[in-house]
Design a protein around this motif. Sequence first.
Motif, PDB file in Angstrom:
ATOM      1  N   ALA A  21       0.839  -1.197   0.000  1.00  0.00           N
ATOM      2  CA  ALA A  21       0.000   0.000   0.000  1.00  0.00           C
ATOM      3  C   ALA A  21       0.876   1.251   0.000  1.00  0.00           C
ATOM      4  O   ALA A  21       2.062   1.196   0.369  1.00  0.00           O
ATOM      5  CB  ALA A  21      -0.916  -0.030   1.215  1.00  0.00           C
ATOM      6  N   PRO A  22       0.291   2.388  -0.420  1.00  0.00           N
ATOM      7  CA  PRO A  22      -1.097   2.584  -0.820  1.00  0.00           C
ATOM      8  C   PRO A  22      -1.305   2.280  -2.310  1.00  0.00           C
ATOM      9  O   PRO A  22      -0.341   2.148  -3.073  1.00  0.00           O
ATOM     10  CB  PRO A  22      -1.317   4.064  -0.554  1.00  0.00           C
ATOM     11  CG  PRO A  22       0.017   4.674  -0.872  1.00  0.00           C
ATOM     12  CD  PRO A  22       1.038   3.664  -0.394  1.00  0.00           C
ATOM     13  N   LEU A  23      -2.572   2.220  -2.699  1.00  0.00           N
ATOM     14  CA  LEU A  23      -2.879   2.174  -4.125  1.00  0.00           C
ATOM     15  C   LEU A  23      -2.430   3.483  -4.751  1.00  0.00           C
ATOM     16  O   LEU A  23      -2.605   4.552  -4.167  1.00  0.00           O
ATOM     17  CB  LEU A  23      -4.382   1.987  -4.346  1.00  0.00           C
ATOM     18  CG  LEU A  23      -5.001   0.683  -3.839  1.00  0.00           C
ATOM     19  CD1 LEU A  23      -6.514   0.716  -4.032  1.00  0.00           C
ATOM     20  CD2 LEU A  23      -4.387  -0.518  -4.544  1.00  0.00           C
ATOM     21  N   ARG A  24      -1.824   3.443  -5.916  1.00  0.00           N
ATOM     22  CA  ARG A  24      -1.380   4.671  -6.582  1.00  0.00           C
ATOM     23  C   ARG A  24      -1.466   4.494  -8.089  1.00  0.00           C
ATOM     24  O   ARG A  24      -1.296   3.377  -8.595  1.00  0.00           O
ATOM     25  CB  ARG A  24       0.028   5.066  -6.155  1.00  0.00           C
ATOM     26  CG  ARG A  24       1.121   4.063  -6.475  1.00  0.00           C
ATOM     27  CD  ARG A  24       1.488   3.229  -5.273  1.00  0.00           C
ATOM     28  NE  ARG A  24       2.643   2.378  -5.524  1.00  0.00           N
ATOM     29  CZ  ARG A  24       2.751   1.160  -5.008  1.00  0.00           C
ATOM     30  NH1 ARG A  24       1.802   0.635  -4.255  1.00  0.00           N
ATOM     31  NH2 ARG A  24       3.835   0.445  -5.236  1.00  0.00           N
ATOM     32  N   ARG A  25      -1.736   5.600  -8.767  1.00  0.00           N
ATOM     33  CA  ARG A  25      -1.801   5.586 -10.224  1.00  0.00           C
ATOM     34  C   ARG A  25      -0.394   5.784 -10.768  1.00  0.00           C
ATOM     35  O   ARG A  25       0.315   6.723 -10.397  1.00  0.00           O
ATOM     36  CB  ARG A  25      -2.736   6.674 -10.736  1.00  0.00           C
ATOM     37  CG  ARG A  25      -4.189   6.456 -10.355  1.00  0.00           C
ATOM     38  CD  ARG A  25      -4.767   5.213 -11.006  1.00  0.00           C
ATOM     39  NE  ARG A  25      -4.975   5.369 -12.457  1.00  0.00           N
ATOM     40  CZ  ARG A  25      -5.332   4.357 -13.261  1.00  0.00           C
ATOM     41  NH1 ARG A  25      -5.480   3.139 -12.786  1.00  0.00           N
ATOM     42  NH2 ARG A  25      -5.528   4.593 -14.551  1.00  0.00           N
ATOM     43  N   VAL A  26       0.006   4.881 -11.628  1.00  0.00           N
ATOM     44  CA  VAL A  26       1.367   4.876 -12.166  1.00  0.00           C
ATOM     45  C   VAL A  26       1.303   4.723 -13.679  1.00  0.00           C
ATOM     46  O   VAL A  26       0.507   3.924 -14.199  1.00  0.00           O
ATOM     47  CB  VAL A  26       2.188   3.721 -11.547  1.00  0.00           C
ATOM     48  CG1 VAL A  26       3.519   3.550 -12.266  1.00  0.00           C
ATOM     49  CG2 VAL A  26       2.424   3.964 -10.067  1.00  0.00           C
ATOM     50  N   ALA A  27       2.131   5.489 -14.367  1.00  0.00           N
ATOM     51  CA  ALA A  27       2.241   5.376 -15.823  1.00  0.00           C
ATOM     52  C   ALA A  27       3.614   4.828 -16.181  1.00  0.00           C
ATOM     53  O   ALA A  27       4.623   5.213 -15.578  1.00  0.00           O
ATOM     54  CB  ALA A  27       2.043   6.736 -16.475  1.00  0.00           C
ATOM     55  N   VAL A  28       3.652   3.919 -17.146  1.00  0.00           N
ATOM     56  CA  VAL A  28       4.930   3.413 -17.649  1.00  0.00           C
ATOM     57  C   VAL A  28       4.958   3.574 -19.165  1.00  0.00           C
ATOM     58  O   VAL A  28       3.923   3.460 -19.835  1.00  0.00           O
ATOM     59  CB  VAL A  28       5.171   1.945 -17.264  1.00  0.00           C
ATOM     60  CG1 VAL A  28       5.308   1.787 -15.765  1.00  0.00           C
ATOM     61  CG2 VAL A  28       4.063   1.039 -17.786  1.00  0.00           C
ATOM     62  N   ASP A  29       6.132   3.847 -19.693  1.00  0.00           N
ATOM     63  CA  ASP A  29       6.301   3.881 -21.133  1.00  0.00           C
ATOM     64  C   ASP A  29       6.336   2.448 -21.671  1.00  0.00           C
ATOM     65  O   ASP A  29       6.575   1.491 -20.922  1.00  0.00           O
ATOM     66  CB  ASP A  29       7.608   4.590 -21.491  1.00  0.00           C
ATOM     67  CG  ASP A  29       7.605   6.056 -21.090  1.00  0.00           C
ATOM     68  OD1 ASP A  29       6.511   6.645 -21.038  1.00  0.00           O
ATOM     69  OD2 ASP A  29       8.695   6.594 -20.820  1.00  0.00           O
ATOM     70  N   GLY A  30       6.139   2.287 -22.961  1.00  0.00           N
ATOM     71  CA  GLY A  30       6.206   0.967 -23.568  1.00  0.00           C
ATOM     72  C   GLY A  30       7.601   0.376 -23.467  1.00  0.00           C
ATOM     73  O   GLY A  30       8.607   1.079 -23.445  1.00  0.00           O
ATOM     74  N   PHE A  31       7.677  -0.957 -23.405  1.00  0.00           N
ATOM     75  CA  PHE A  31       8.973  -1.637 -23.302  1.00  0.00           C
ATOM     76  C   PHE A  31       8.836  -3.062 -23.801  1.00  0.00           C
ATOM     77  O   PHE A  31       7.752  -3.651 -23.829  1.00  0.00           O
ATOM     78  CB  PHE A  31       9.483  -1.628 -21.855  1.00  0.00           C
ATOM     79  CG  PHE A  31       8.539  -2.273 -20.857  1.00  0.00           C
ATOM     80  CD1 PHE A  31       8.702  -3.592 -20.448  1.00  0.00           C
ATOM     81  CD2 PHE A  31       7.481  -1.549 -20.313  1.00  0.00           C
ATOM     82  CE1 PHE A  31       7.834  -4.180 -19.537  1.00  0.00           C
ATOM     83  CE2 PHE A  31       6.610  -2.121 -19.393  1.00  0.00           C
ATOM     84  CZ  PHE A  31       6.785  -3.448 -19.010  1.00  0.00           C
ATOM     85  N   TRP A  32       9.951  -3.638 -24.197  1.00  0.00           N
ATOM     86  CA  TRP A  32      10.031  -5.048 -24.532  1.00  0.00           C
ATOM     87  C   TRP A  32      10.372  -5.826 -23.259  1.00  0.00           C
ATOM     88  O   TRP A  32      11.138  -5.347 -22.417  1.00  0.00           O
ATOM     89  CB  TRP A  32      11.115  -5.301 -25.570  1.00  0.00           C
ATOM     90  CG  TRP A  32      10.855  -4.707 -26.917  1.00  0.00           C
ATOM     91  CD1 TRP A  32      11.233  -3.476 -27.358  1.00  0.00           C
ATOM     92  CD2 TRP A  32      10.158  -5.331 -28.003  1.00  0.00           C
ATOM     93  NE1 TRP A  32      10.815  -3.272 -28.651  1.00  0.00           N
ATOM     94  CE2 TRP A  32      10.152  -4.399 -29.076  1.00  0.00           C
ATOM     95  CE3 TRP A  32       9.540  -6.562 -28.191  1.00  0.00           C
ATOM     96  CZ2 TRP A  32       9.560  -4.679 -30.292  1.00  0.00           C
ATOM     97  CZ3 TRP A  32       8.951  -6.850 -29.409  1.00  0.00           C
ATOM     98  CH2 TRP A  32       8.966  -5.912 -30.441  1.00  0.00           C
ATOM     99  N   ILE A  33       9.829  -7.033 -23.120  1.00  0.00           N
ATOM    100  CA  ILE A  33      10.147  -7.858 -21.959  1.00  0.00           C
ATOM    101  C   ILE A  33      10.283  -9.315 -22.391  1.00  0.00           C
ATOM    102  O   ILE A  33       9.601  -9.769 -23.318  1.00  0.00           O
ATOM    103  CB  ILE A  33       9.058  -7.709 -20.861  1.00  0.00           C
ATOM    104  CG1 ILE A  33       9.498  -8.429 -19.565  1.00  0.00           C
ATOM    105  CG2 ILE A  33       7.705  -8.208 -21.342  1.00  0.00           C
ATOM    106  CD1 ILE A  33       8.622  -8.102 -18.362  1.00  0.00           C
ATOM    107  N   ASP A  34      11.179 -10.048 -21.737  1.00  0.00           N
ATOM    108  CA  ASP A  34      11.324 -11.470 -22.004  1.00  0.00           C
ATOM    109  C   ASP A  34       9.998 -12.174 -21.726  1.00  0.00           C
ATOM    110  O   ASP A  34       9.380 -11.963 -20.675  1.00  0.00           O
ATOM    111  CB  ASP A  34      12.393 -12.089 -21.105  1.00  0.00           C
ATOM    112  CG  ASP A  34      13.803 -11.653 -21.468  1.00  0.00           C
ATOM    113  OD1 ASP A  34      14.007 -11.123 -22.576  1.00  0.00           O
ATOM    114  OD2 ASP A  34      14.711 -11.855 -20.629  1.00  0.00           O
ATOM    115  N   ILE A  35       9.577 -13.027 -22.632  1.00  0.00           N
ATOM    116  CA  ILE A  35       8.322 -13.756 -22.454  1.00  0.00           C
ATOM    117  C   ILE A  35       8.398 -14.690 -21.247  1.00  0.00           C
ATOM    118  O   ILE A  35       7.412 -14.889 -20.539  1.00  0.00           O
ATOM    119  CB  ILE A  35       7.977 -14.542 -23.729  1.00  0.00           C
ATOM    120  CG1 ILE A  35       7.604 -13.562 -24.851  1.00  0.00           C
ATOM    121  CG2 ILE A  35       6.856 -15.545 -23.500  1.00  0.00           C
ATOM    122  CD1 ILE A  35       7.412 -14.220 -26.206  1.00  0.00           C
TER     123      ILE A  35
END
Length: 310
Positions: A21-35
């Motif tokens: 906690a706490p709940l929060r609004r978060v923005a992330v940019d696009g990214f590649w990730i290992d499957i």
Amino acid sequence: MTWIPGGTFTMGSERFYPEEAPLRRVAVDGFWIDIAPVTNRRFAAFVEATGYTTVAEIVPDRRDYPGMLPGMDRAGSLVFHKSRTPVDTSNPANWWAFEFGADWHYPLGPDSDVESLGLWDHPVVQIAYADAEAYARWAGKDLPTEAEFEFAARGGLEGADYAWGDELAPDGAMMANYWQGLFPFANQMLDGWERTSPVGTYPANGYGLVDMIGNSWEWTSDWWADTPETAKKKAGGSCCTLSNPRGGKLKDSFDPSQPAIRIGRKVLKGGSHLCAANYCQRYRPAARHPEMIDSSTSHIGFRCVLRSTA
């Protein structure tokens, strides 16, 4: 790898552990990730190409560990051992033991090589933070931030407890490799696995990612903070979104219960095959755990990200 479009989501939870906690609004940019998490097969290719030696294979320096017991200055790592009877779950020493000769290629000790155990396609474990970081550099990638990992683990489900919804085992289906039964002595193995499982054994999440939950904990690049960072309120009282957070500060990541060891802690995400309903309900995207960066255990691995345009 697969592309994760950028977006805004509600990070954290207020239904399980206080550090989420706490709940929060978060923005992330696009990214590649290992499957999938990095497997023993892929890590072996890195070691063969570079000659890299992991932290667990290096004899610890007594100057770094002033409280080290006599005879403990030998290479090795922590291995989980199931107890025979119920034990005090407030004391991890009841199931963890330092095994000389345990490392990524011998995850349970010197008589447990990945070849003989058939573990080439299981997630590599016994990985300290420096090992994960070294692999990522070699691969031309990075380790995910906590926010990136949680965003990816949720698979597009906003506010759900689990990566697949709000029910741990919908219609009795095992959706991840975690401990079924009473930890640390009675594993019912409803999922078929006592320890790690081959990557991709369980259904992918909404982004096509496997093993983001359970199987092995995964390192993130964020320093640990007991209370996650939140966005400051704007004038007038309205709140805002935190953009691409990068975790706590190094000074806040030290463990005050171990003042003699000046080693910071990073955030682990995803839970592992040792998470259980009666002990560690961290088989969830919001779950987080602090781990000293020199630690390697039989349930810690990693995956990588690449921050670039699609």
